[in-house]
Scaffold this motif. Structure first.
Motif, short mmCIF file in Angstrom:
data_model
loop_
_atom_site.label_atom_id
_atom_site.label_comp_id
_atom_site.label_asym_id
_atom_site.label_seq_id
_atom_site.Cartn_x
_atom_site.Cartn_y
_atom_site.Cartn_z
N GLU A 1 -3.16 12.52 0.89
CA GLU A 1 -2.68 11.59 -1.08
C GLU A 1 -4.31 12.07 -1.24
O GLU A 1 -4.82 11.88 -0.81
N SER A 2 -4.33 12.48 -2.90
CA SER A 2 -5.42 12.94 -3.39
C SER A 2 -6.56 11.46 -3.66
O SER A 2 -7.70 12.19 -3.05
N SER A 3 -5.99 10.78 -3.39
CA SER A 3 -6.56 9.28 -3.78
C SER A 3 -7.43 9.10 -2.95
O SER A 3 -8.22 8.34 -2.60
N MET A 4 -7.42 9.76 -1.40
CA MET A 4 -7.82 9.23 0.07
C MET A 4 -8.88 10.23 0.52
O MET A 4 -9.32 9.61 1.24
N ASN B 1 -7.02 0.71 -5.36
CA ASN B 1 -5.64 1.12 -5.85
C ASN B 1 -5.23 3.22 -4.45
O ASN B 1 -4.16 3.27 -5.54
N ARG B 2 -5.18 2.86 -3.41
CA ARG B 2 -5.08 3.41 -2.86
C ARG B 2 -3.97 3.38 -1.53
O ARG B 2 -3.86 2.17 -1.31
N GLN C 1 1.52 2.57 -3.31
CA GLN C 1 -0.12 3.07 -3.89
C GLN C 1 -0.27 4.86 -4.00
O GLN C 1 -0.91 5.69 -3.87
N THR C 2 1.15 5.41 -4.38
CA THR C 2 1.55 7.15 -4.11
C THR C 2 2.33 7.74 -5.39
O THR C 2 2.70 6.55 -6.01
N THR D 1 -11.24 1.23 -0.69
CA THR D 1 -9.94 1.32 -1.00
C THR D 1 -9.25 0.36 -2.38
O THR D 1 -7.61 1.39 -2.01
N ARG E 1 -6.94 -3.30 -0.06
CA ARG E 1 -7.72 -2.44 -1.13
C ARG E 1 -8.61 -3.46 -1.89
O ARG E 1 -8.27 -2.84 -2.79
N SER F 1 0.69 -1.16 0.21
CA SER F 1 -0.17 0.18 -0.42
C SER F 1 1.22 1.06 -0.13
O SER F 1 0.52 2.64 -0.16
N CYS G 1 -3.84 2.22 1.31
CA CYS G 1 -4.25 2.22 2.80
C CYS G 1 -4.17 0.77 3.25
O CYS G 1 -4.15 -0.04 2.32
#
Lengths: 99, 99, 99, 99, 99
Positions: free
Chosen positions: E16-19, E71-72, D65-66, E69, E64, D62, E74
């Motif tokens: 992180e914007s995906s969050m 591809n993040r 994933q950035t 969640t 994930r 994880s 997490c």
């Protein structure tokens, strides 16, 4: 990643063939003061680290994200040799000074 | 990877079918002096290791990067049989001498 | 993999929909002598294991390498029911004898 | 994810080339009261966190994933800077008040 | 998976914007008797769990495998709200009775 000191090497001639050519280093984990924690691991070398050097290693699937370890049964890799680190503004380790 | 000694085997006839044919070894983890740490694990065998041998095993997704374990619900694999290792310039284990 | 004894079940009706139909087992980890270590986990069942049985479970991404758990938010799976194991040549557990 | 305080930085000029440009932060883990647990880790920075800030970090695959860490041998990433958290209805940490 | 009780929430506006849009819950791990073990984690919520509820969470890449969640960055997700569990035939937790 975890800070660790390279303390030795492991020789294993009989192994999964994809591991041929990889160097196995034994690492002693250190804390943010540079003191040994008692933890240890065997890691593949991706950066030409030698015994006595302070390094960073990555574990798990991330240990396979180097050219040396891609698609191999390798769960720990030395991916950086540490020059120095500081904690709360104080230099805790400096290569050359603290080796 | 972690250093460990093979101490036994597990027999399990009822299992996920993809595991058929895999040999399960019980491993006792050892430290850099070769002493048992108290940790243990059951690992699949990818290199023909036998009871009494000192080995390296890999964990997690890296345990699936061998022909024997690919795409299988296997989270630990013996991927090398150890010949010897040294710590701070001293030979700590040598196959044959220390078995 | 880790040796463990199935000690119970968890019921959870409100869950990620991909988990529908999976059975959750509570497991007590045991050491190579078959004694409880104090560790425990909740695992999905891929082999029809029941309370009282000794099993092997796999963790992490390897727990998703069964038909029952593929692509699901599941990080532990029972993938084998143990018949017996031996350590240093001594039978430590035999199904039926030691249940 | 784990709560942690950024306490310093690591400099490593010799590293796997894919790690160029990444900033390594040293983190002290804290519990739900905000007290140091004794645990620590080195994480890549994905959000511009600075020394003294309270953050969340993610581990394992994880951590890749950035945008900053994709496909790199990186097993821990700071992916959020914490504004505040509460436990059982009590505000345990508030940025600015408790730094 | 691990049994845990939701005890609070974490607010982090800079991440992180995906969050964006994910809710962070603080969890206290419990053992098979329902007692706090001292372990804790911050997990994303995939099932609408609230403070005081007993849940299951998954860790690592398995965290994930939910729509919330995917591809993040997490590494822990609440993927089920627990109704009840039993150990050795005794009901150890029942939602409503033991909250």
């Amino acid at each position: 990643m975890i800070l660790a000191k390279v303390v030795g090497t492991v020789v294993a001639s009989q192994k999964e063939s994809s591991m041929d050519g990889l160097k196995f280093l034994t690492l002693q984990q250190v804390d943010l003061e540079g003191k040994a924690t008692g933890g240890f691991v065997v890691a593949a070398d991706a950066v030409g680290a030698g015994v006595g050097e302070m390094v960073l290693y990555a574990s798990g699937s991330s240990a396979r994200q180097t050219k040396a370890t891609e698609n191999r049964p390798c769960d720990a890799v030395v991916m950086a040799i540490v020059d120095n680190w500081e904690t709360d503004g104080t230099l805790k380790y400096k290569k050359g000074r603290d080796d």
